[in-house]
Design an enzyme around this catalytic site. Sequence first.
Site, mmCIF file in Angstrom:
data_model
loop_
_atom_site.group_PDB
_atom_site.id
_atom_site.type_symbol
_atom_site.label_atom_id
_atom_site.label_comp_id
_atom_site.label_asym_id
_atom_site.label_seq_id
_atom_site.Cartn_x
_atom_site.Cartn_y
_atom_site.Cartn_z
ATOM 1 N N SER A 150 0.822 -1.209 0.000
ATOM 2 C CA SER A 150 0.000 0.000 0.000
ATOM 3 C C SER A 150 0.862 1.268 0.000
ATOM 4 C CB SER A 150 -0.962 -0.033 1.184
ATOM 5 O OG SER A 150 -2.195 0.555 0.839
ATOM 6 N N LYS A 206 -22.451 16.194 9.725
ATOM 7 C CA LYS A 206 -21.294 16.620 10.527
ATOM 8 C C LYS A 206 -20.823 15.505 11.464
ATOM 9 C CE LYS A 206 -18.216 19.431 12.090
ATOM 10 N NZ LYS A 206 -17.042 19.726 11.255
#
Length: 338
Positions: free
Chosen positions: A151, A203
């Site tokens: 990765s 949020k």
Amino acid sequence: MKAKQIVGIVITCLIIIATGVTGVLSNVVSNKIIKAQNEAKKGLLGEMLQTQADTKVDLPSSDFIGVINIEGTIGPSSASSWASSTIYNHDLYMNYIDQMETATNNKGILLYVDSPGGAVYQSDEIYLKLMEYKEITGRPVWAYFAGQACSGGYYISMAADKIYANRNCWTGSIGVIVSLLNCKGLYDKFGIKEIDITSGKNKSMGSAGLEMTKEQQEIFQELVDEAYGQFIDIVCNGRAMDEKTVRKIADGRIYSAKQALKNGLVDEIGLLEDAKADFVATEGLPGNIRFFAPDNKISGFMSSIFGAAEKLIPKSESSLVDDIINNKGKGVLMYYAG
């Protein structure tokens, strides 16, 4: 009042005064001693932390190839991993590359990669710094994959002109992950309810005590897809491969060294000594040129002390839960092989 009584009162007063003065003096002395001890401890700890945080490298005076050890999880620099003898020091490596850009006796960079990957931000930042180094200096960058180069570790290595992999290396894991924990079921079991006062309906997305909506999942997926597209572009450029080919092999899986070679993810399989010898020969450098890596290790003595201390202090169940939440559920974009 009899003379004996007066004398007794005077003596008693003197004793009280003496006791008070002694107490004050004792407190003053005690406080000074404690303060001195704390300052000594703070000085020692500060010195150790400063040693870890220092990012200036004393470069060799003779010709050298700079070695950057991409080991462990890639992320912000940290001087808190006392139990480990080696930590990933992002600031150190960024500054080291800067120093090598202006060092005329530097002849190239060798990346030694043994990492499962890490944060998207730091992986991309050091990749861009390596590309800047190549553009400014025209010098080569090679990479050697040790136990794993997955990765983010693979992402950084896309700045390399040639990649060697140990035959036991695992690499690839080309992809992006965001890990979140949902504890709502656990909260419900104990009668706990999360209440968030927010400025908008999304949020609080990803909060452990709330179920994620379909819209919120799509928002996270868009972020992942964007970072994934960036990773694909980096691999296409670094390995001179077309996007269709890269996407076919970039489904997040890990490849063995032989599989990686077959798929064009690495160039050679061999030992570190093989990679160094080939580097020197290919670039026309003297056989005795120095490979220099900056020291980012805590002394063995200090590492042993802090490592032993960590083992002696057992973690409570709440601490273990906190570790899981902090390490696995932060919701941060990661180029990481979990």
